[in-house]
Design a protein around this motif. Structure first.
Motif: not given
Length: 645
Positions: A271-274, A287-288, A300-304
């Motif tokens: 997650y961190q590298e992405f 936070s992820t 799909q959702a990927l939020l930071f």
């Protein structure tokens, strides 16, 4: 073919080049991360343009190729993306118009060693190539155009540009690397520790790509040499034959769509590298948020939630951080419709199988699926912040210190989640100078007889904690909230009340602190003539003069009515050249102060005493200085003080 034209970089670009050439960064390998990310963005842009220009679509799909030449000591990054024409080359690379160069220089002005996240965060990643290269060449051809352009610079303050030859759309960036071979170091007399890593070595390229660019959705390839068994005509190994060297193309990155994988299968490091790739950020996110929606609408959702605010978060041309994909096809880079302005610090992406590939900026605002997705994203982000606040206060304070001013904008625009925003609010109070407090924590400490939540707005805690407006509240041991952001003056009006208790400014309107604080009838009669005189004398400066219920030790203060604007906000708006009508405040006198009694006595003895007018002006001046209101005549005020002294 045209002759090369020599052009100077803008001043800020030359300063950046000087910084990176002289080893500003210790993580020099990030140059490859930046060039691969730029190549990926170029392919994204071409795929989007190809929705309306079908013949522009990259043949065989998007691809990024790394080429090395150990003999020539060069490394090239090749993409089949959108490409650039002459004007875009000059605009994107040679000038400040398309970069964060000024902000980048400002951010590192007082720092000995700038952290590596800055080079990507400020959009100046291309220049990182000069950390490892003596000379950089760009050969590029824009989609839809026949001519190619060649750009070249040694990082010496100038670059050349001319026509080039390139049969296909895309960009090739070639780095003529600095000395890296040990033999070269020995020949030059330098220490071995001073040499650069050999960025032409296959293992080094693999290491960098795997570390920083594994999740790039396009294949990052490289020609490699392998020893393989000799094969016969049928493709079978020849028994006893020597191994033969074979050159073949290999893909270096996994190309896994991280957001499409189950969250339980993804490590924190992945997650961190992405996030670092997605946000061009070196720091870890706070936070992820990773989830999928199924049913009538699938996505799909990927939020930071980042650990720090980007440099442009308060600029009009700022970018939101949400990318939109449809069936893993990039649609747009900055989808403002997916997240409200007050959550614009969120980075990430949304990929939906139900959104048309032909969706446009013009139609997306009315898109029903986008509206539904937005609602879910907002809820998820606010729930994540609420959980962080309750379970990891230290992390939440980091978030608050970076993004409080942005989040508070929601008080002006948000209705549905207003109560959640209230619960997320943090502030300093008169109770503890070391700790933040929340509204629920404040209410839990209120005495039983206290009916309102008291607050004061100003430029800083230091400017507020000794304010005369607090004297009666301090006497009753009532805690007061200190709001010190300029936006707080407006946000607090939207907050209104919390837990059925209204918020009340200690500097506005009248303070209702119970019957014991009411003005005694004899006091009103005693000072009525003085009040009338002061009202007439100060009619140009104040709207009203009255006896105070909030003062205990000070003689005088200025008070706004309930709808008035605080002095520090008025000052700030005038500094920003905003037209603000003159506001007349209320002058309050402390009926128990010896000065008030003395003035009344002077007035009773001789209503024509010329000193009374001077004293009236001094009273107003004293109150204005305390409140931060400009004096109408500073010279006169200073002379009056000197005369009395």
């Amino acid at each position: 073919m045209s002759q090369p034209e020599k052009i100077e970089f803008q001043t800020e670009i030359r300063q950046i080049l000087d910084l990176v050439i002289h080893s500003l960064y210790t993580h020099k390998e990030i140059f490859l991360r930046e060039l691969i990310s730029n190549a990926s963005d170029a392919i994204d842009k071409l795929r989007f343009e190809a929705l309306t220009h079908h013949d522009w679509a990259p043949k065989g799909g998007g691809k990024i190729r790394i080429e090395t030449d150990a003999a020539a000591n060069t490394l090239s990054v090749v993409d089949n993306g959108i490409g650039m024409n002459r004007e875009e080359l000059i605009s994107n690379i040679g000038t400040i118009a398309r970069s964060g160069s000024k902000e980048f220089l400002k951010a590192i002005a007082d720092r000995q060693n700038a952290p590596p996240e800055l080079i990507g965060q400020f959009g100046v990643g291309f220049y990182s190539a000069f950390m490892v290269a003596d000379r950089v060449t760009i050969l590029t051809r824009r989609a839809g155009e026949e001519k190619a352009c060649k750009w070249e610079s040694a990082g010496d303050g100038t670059f050349t540009i001319e026509e080039g030859e390139k049969p296909e759309t895309g960009t090739t960036i070639t780095l003529h690397l600095k000395r890296s071979k040990i033999d070269d170091i020995v020949d030059s007399g330098e220490a071995e520790s001073d040499r650069e890593p050999d960025f032409t070595e296959e293992w080094k390229i693999r290491e960098i790509v795997r570390k920083y660019s594994d999740f790039i959705q396009y294949p990052v390839t490289m020609m490699v040499q392998r020893d393989e068994p000799a094969m016969d005509a049928e493709g079978k190994p020849v028994p006893g034959a020597a191994m033969v060297k074979v050159v073949k193309e290999e893909t270096l990155n996994s190309m896994k769509a991280l957001w499409a994988r189950p969250a339980k299968e993804i490590t924190k490091e992945e997650y961190q590298e992405f996030f670092k790739h997605l946000a061009h950020d070196w720091q870890e996110p706070l936070s992820t948020i990773h989830f999928s929606a199924e049913g009538l609408l699938e996505y799909q959702a990927l939020l930071f939630i980042p650990g720090h605010a980007p440099f442009d978060i308060f600029t009009p041309e700022r970018h939101h951080g949400i990318k939109l994909y449809a069936k893993r096809v990039f649609i747009m880079d900055d989808c403002k419709e997916l997240i409200p302005e007050y959550l614009r610090f969120v980075k990430g992406l949304v990929d939906s199988a139900d959104i048309s590939l032909n969706v446009s900026r013009e139609t997306i605002q009315q898109n029903r699926q986008i509206v539904q997705i937005r609602k879910r994203l907002v809820r998820k982000v606010l729930d994540t912040l609420s959980e962080m606040k309750e379970k990891n206060r230290e992390e939440y304070i980091k978030f608050w210190d970076e993004f409080a001013r942005v989040l508070k904008e929601g008080f002006f625009t948000e209705d549905e989640h207003l109560e959640t925003l209230k619960s997320l609010l943090l502030f300093e109070t008169s109770a503890d100078p070391e700790k933040y407090s929340s509204l629920s924590e404040y209410v839990s400490r209120m005495p039983a007889e206290q009916k309102e939540i008291y607050y004061l707005t100003g430029e800083s805690r230091a400017a507020l904690e000794n304010s005369p407006h607090l004297e009666a509240l301090k006497a009753k041991n009532y805690e007061v909230i200190f709001f010190t952001d300029p936006v707080d003056e407006f946000a607090v009006r939207s907050i209104g009340k919390f837990d059925e208790k209204p918020l009340k400014s200690a500097a506005k309107g009248d303070l209702d602190l119970g019957a014991t604080e009411e003005k005694k009838p004899e006091e009103s009669a005693k000072y009525s003539s003085l009040i009338e005189f002061l009202t007439g004398r100060l009619k140009e400066q104040v709207r009203e003069v009255r006896l105070s219920k909030r003062l205990k030790s000070s003689a005088v203060c200025l008070v706004m009515d309930e709808s008035g604007m605080a002095a520090h906000v008025e000052k700030l708006m005038r500094q920003n050249n905003q037209a603000i009508p003159a506001q007349k405040r209320i002058l309050e006198l402390n009926p128990e102060h010896p000065l008030t009694e003395k003035l009344q006595k002077m007035f009773d003895e001789n209503r024509g005493d010329p000193r009374l007018s001077d004293y009236a002006d001094l009273l107003y001046g004293q109150a204005a200085l305390t409140e931060g209101v400009p004096l109408p005549d500073p010279v006169k005020f200073a002379n009056l003080v000197a005369r009395i002294m």
